[in-house]
Scaffold this motif. Structure first.
Motif, PDB file in Angstrom:
ATOM      1  N   ALA A   4     -26.660  12.877 -17.699  1.00  0.00           N
ATOM      2  CA  ALA A   4     -27.020  13.107 -19.168  1.00  0.00           C
ATOM      3  C   ALA A   4     -25.934  13.551 -19.832  1.00  0.00           C
ATOM      4  O   ALA A   4     -24.950  13.301 -20.795  1.00  0.00           O
ATOM      5  N   VAL A   5     -25.386  14.333 -18.512  1.00  0.00           N
ATOM      6  CA  VAL A   5     -23.859  15.029 -19.250  1.00  0.00           C
ATOM      7  C   VAL A   5     -22.366  14.031 -19.717  1.00  0.00           C
ATOM      8  O   VAL A   5     -21.749  13.625 -19.865  1.00  0.00           O
ATOM      9  N   MET A   6     -22.373  12.615 -18.869  1.00  0.00           N
ATOM     10  CA  MET A   6     -21.353  11.362 -19.101  1.00  0.00           C
ATOM     11  C   MET A   6     -21.569  11.003 -20.474  1.00  0.00           C
ATOM     12  O   MET A   6     -21.149  10.164 -20.854  1.00  0.00           O
ATOM     13  N   MET A   7     -23.020  10.659 -21.440  1.00  0.00           N
ATOM     14  CA  MET A   7     -23.437  10.695 -21.928  1.00  0.00           C
ATOM     15  C   MET A   7     -23.107  11.858 -23.286  1.00  0.00           C
ATOM     16  O   MET A   7     -23.691  11.330 -24.398  1.00  0.00           O
ATOM     17  N   GLY A   8     -22.951  12.735 -23.266  1.00  0.00           N
ATOM     18  CA  GLY A   8     -22.048  14.059 -23.618  1.00  0.00           C
ATOM     19  C   GLY A   8     -24.043  14.660 -23.525  1.00  0.00           C
ATOM     20  O   GLY A   8     -23.544  15.919 -25.258  1.00  0.00           O
ATOM     21  N   HIS A   9     -24.899  14.401 -23.378  1.00  0.00           N
ATOM     22  CA  HIS A   9     -25.611  15.448 -23.088  1.00  0.00           C
ATOM     23  C   HIS A   9     -26.105  16.632 -22.322  1.00  0.00           C
ATOM     24  O   HIS A   9     -25.352  16.660 -21.299  1.00  0.00           O
ATOM     25  N   GLY A  10     -26.967  17.097 -21.778  1.00  0.00           N
ATOM     26  CA  GLY A  10     -27.158  18.611 -21.128  1.00  0.00           C
ATOM     27  C   GLY A  10     -26.348  19.140 -21.168  1.00  0.00           C
ATOM     28  O   GLY A  10     -25.380  19.813 -22.243  1.00  0.00           O
ATOM     29  N   ALA A  48     -23.159  23.400 -24.084  1.00  0.00           N
ATOM     30  CA  ALA A  48     -23.500  22.221 -23.619  1.00  0.00           C
ATOM     31  C   ALA A  48     -22.553  20.444 -22.693  1.00  0.00           C
ATOM     32  O   ALA A  48     -21.642  20.979 -22.883  1.00  0.00           O
ATOM     33  N   GLY A  49     -23.107  20.021 -22.882  1.00  0.00           N
ATOM     34  CA  GLY A  49     -22.105  18.729 -21.517  1.00  0.00           C
ATOM     35  C   GLY A  49     -21.685  17.602 -22.990  1.00  0.00           C
ATOM     36  O   GLY A  49     -20.216  17.960 -22.302  1.00  0.00           O
ATOM     37  N   ASP A  50     -21.452  17.631 -23.794  1.00  0.00           N
ATOM     38  CA  ASP A  50     -20.508  16.973 -24.696  1.00  0.00           C
ATOM     39  C   ASP A  50     -18.956  17.778 -25.173  1.00  0.00           C
ATOM     40  O   ASP A  50     -17.882  17.159 -25.416  1.00  0.00           O
ATOM     41  N   THR A  51     -19.169  19.215 -25.351  1.00  0.00           N
ATOM     42  CA  THR A  51     -18.727  20.105 -25.164  1.00  0.00           C
ATOM     43  C   THR A  51     -17.632  20.291 -24.630  1.00  0.00           C
ATOM     44  O   THR A  51     -16.366  20.457 -24.087  1.00  0.00           O
ATOM     45  N   ALA A  52     -17.843  19.710 -23.020  1.00  0.00           N
ATOM     46  CA  ALA A  52     -17.015  19.818 -21.264  1.00  0.00           C
ATOM     47  C   ALA A  52     -16.400  19.067 -21.588  1.00  0.00           C
ATOM     48  O   ALA A  52     -15.144  18.971 -20.722  1.00  0.00           O
ATOM     49  N   LEU A  53     -16.952  17.703 -22.319  1.00  0.00           N
ATOM     50  CA  LEU A  53     -16.300  16.655 -21.629  1.00  0.00           C
ATOM     51  C   LEU A  53     -15.018  16.947 -23.082  1.00  0.00           C
ATOM     52  O   LEU A  53     -13.853  16.189 -22.575  1.00  0.00           O
ATOM     53  N   ALA A  54     -15.192  16.793 -24.265  1.00  0.00           N
ATOM     54  CA  ALA A  54     -13.923  17.089 -25.182  1.00  0.00           C
ATOM     55  C   ALA A  54     -13.352  18.205 -24.709  1.00  0.00           C
ATOM     56  O   ALA A  54     -12.168  18.156 -24.639  1.00  0.00           O
TER      57      ALA A  54
END
Length: 511
Positions: A154-160, A170-176
């Motif tokens: 889910a984190v890889m998708m920007g969720h979780g 949030a997952g999308d925040t961490a990736l960004a």
């Protein structure tokens, strides 16, 4: 230093460095061609009309339902979000790093059909420290560790949610923040991410690495206890153990001889010792510790194979055919975890009996009751021993095999499961209990050899005692002991006691 991992050839040493030290990793570029080849095979399946499980069909009991070509990406998205059903505390960061590493190795075998971009994202998450928040409970260890791996995907998708530099977000925040871009999953990719044994295997590996550290420490604390009790070294004679022939037993006996070599305590009493035999907790250390060492080595071999395995379903074979199988079933991991649990319980059980012997003046050959010079006014280490009994008993309760506890799931489609995930997860509290037991033995062993003054223990055990005294002062009178107990447990958990005597004296666990 960055460790380059070759799928199919990663070693226990590689994985242990990642677990303990957070070593940076990179996937061997030689894996890229196989990854791309398998992805092309899946693309051809999508373009065709033949039903292939998980690519253009539903999942599990819903496998007979065909999915329209235009809904393939929605199918993968729905799979991940619907499977994010984990509960409980998040797994610690060192475990999550192992999970990501193992998933990278599995996808790198070139049999999963994911695009190279997906593998690159996992590499980027590891490099930047983006660690998905993965709840500890929810997997039965068959059809893959579905729920926990879904939280990773889910984190890889920007969720979780994910951890980044100690902050949960949030997952999308961490990736960004890490300069990474979420993926839109294509055909088969969601299934490839969650259909696997990586959570169970990571937890079992962590348990193995911790058990290995505990066993090596137990040889040191056992040698200290033997000298403190003026035990005989005769039962450690080499020929006794070569006559039986078990490798672990032979190695543990050799380590005990090396640790006690040059002991002035032993030299002072060996010529006039009236005892015929020591209790088993001293005399049978090579037999018990050696058997545990052999079991851990067997588990290590299994887990090293599993760490390098392609375990999702279906798999893209070298012929290009996409075939459903059952590599996601974690029975090998479950049995290995049960073996480790039994070894951990036994290492603690015999260590606890040495602790009990040291505080009992009827058994400790002249040491004062509870290792205090003024018993009665002082309780000494009375309740420290009781705590080790509680910890030992808890470990015995947790050592019941998890692998025998199958239950049907998913409308009886998954009618036999391994229970590997919680079987492996219990190794973390079990090894922590063992660290505390051995920490108490280290405290008592140090106190005991000091009470044998003016005679001195061996040079190797003097080094061990110095490491103990660096953290825990001698006990002349009763004091608040909780801090001492915690420090003693940390001494074992950190590996500092092993380092003090020189790890080359002690047998390890290798594949």
């Amino acid at each position: 230093m960055t460790r380059t991992l070759t799928p199919g050839k990663a070693t226990l040493s590689d994985l242990e460095d990642i677990y303990w030290n957070g070593a940076a990793i990179a996937l061997d570029p030689s894996a890229h061609a196989g990854i791309a080849r398998a992805a092309d095979c899946i693309a051809r399946v999508v373009a065709g009309n033949d039903p292939v499980y998980g690519v253009n069909t539903g999942f599990g009991k819903l496998a007979s339902i065909r999915i329209d070509r235009g809904d393939v990406t929605t199918l993968q998205r729905n799979l991940i979000l619907s499977h994010c059903c984990g509960v409980g505390d998040p797994l610690e960061g060192s475990i999550v790093r192992l999970i990501l590493t193992l998933k990278l190795l599995s996808l790198g075998r070139g049999a999963s059909g994911v695009r190279p971009a997906l593998v690159a994202l996992i590499e980027g998450m590891l490099a930047q420290g983006v660690l998905p928040v993965i709840p500890e409970k929810g997997s039965v260890g068959a059809s893959g560790d579905l729920a926990p791996l879904a939280h990773m995907a889910a984190v890889m998708m920007g969720h979780g949610e994910a951890m980044l530099k100690g902050e949960r977000m949030a997952g999308d925040t961490a990736l960004a923040r890490a300069g990474l871009t979420p993926v839109v999953l294509e055909a088969k990719e969601g299934l490839a991410l969650i259909n696997g044994t990586q959570v169970s295997t990571a937890l079992a590996l962590a348990g193995l690495f911790r058990a290995k550290r505990a066993l090596r420490s137990a040889i040191v604390t056992g040698a200290l206890s033997t000298d403190a009790a003026m035990g005989s070294t005769a039962p450690f004679a080499e020929e006794i153990h070569t006559l039986r022939g078990h490798a672990g037993q032979i190695e543990v006996a050799a380590a005990l001889r090396a640790l006690m070599d040059g002991s002035g305590i032993r030299a002072a009493h060996q010529d006039n010792d009236e005892r015929v035999q020591d209790p088993y907790c001293l005399r049978c250390q090579p037999q018990v510790g050696g058997a545990c060492l052999d079991v851990l080595r067997q588990a290590a071999r299994t887990l090293e194979i599993e760490a390098n395995a392609a375990t999702d379903n279906p798999l893209v074979l070298s012929s290009g055919e996409v075939v459903s199988g059952g590599n996601f079933h974690a029975e090998p991991v479950a049995l290995a975890a049960d073996m480790i649990a039994l070894a951990v319980a036994e290492i603690g059980a015999i260590a606890q009996r040495r602790v009990a012997m040291l505080v009992d003046p009827a058994l400790s050959y002249g040491l004062p009751g509870f290792l205090t010079t003024r018993p009665g006014l002082n309780s000494g280490m009375m309740i420290a021993e009781v705590t080790t009994a509680a910890l030992m008993s808890e470990n015995k309760q947790m050592a019941h095999p998890a692998s025998v506890d199958s239950t049907p799931t998913s409308a009886n489609q998954e009618d036999h499961v391994s229970m590997a995930c919680h079987g492996a997860r219990r190794l973390l509290p079990m090894t922590q209990n063992l660290f505390w037991i051995l920490g108490v033995e280290a405290m008592m062993g140090a106190q005991g050899v000091e009470l044998r003054a003016p005679h001195q223990t061996s040079p190797q055990l003097l080094a061990a005692k110095a490491a103990i005294r660096n953290r825990i002062a001698p006990m002349a009178e009763d004091r608040y002991m909780a801090g001492d107990m915690a420090a003693a447990g940390d001494l074992i958990a950190s590996g500092a006691l092993i380092d003090a005597v020189g790890g080359d004296l002690l047998p390890g666990v290798s594949a």
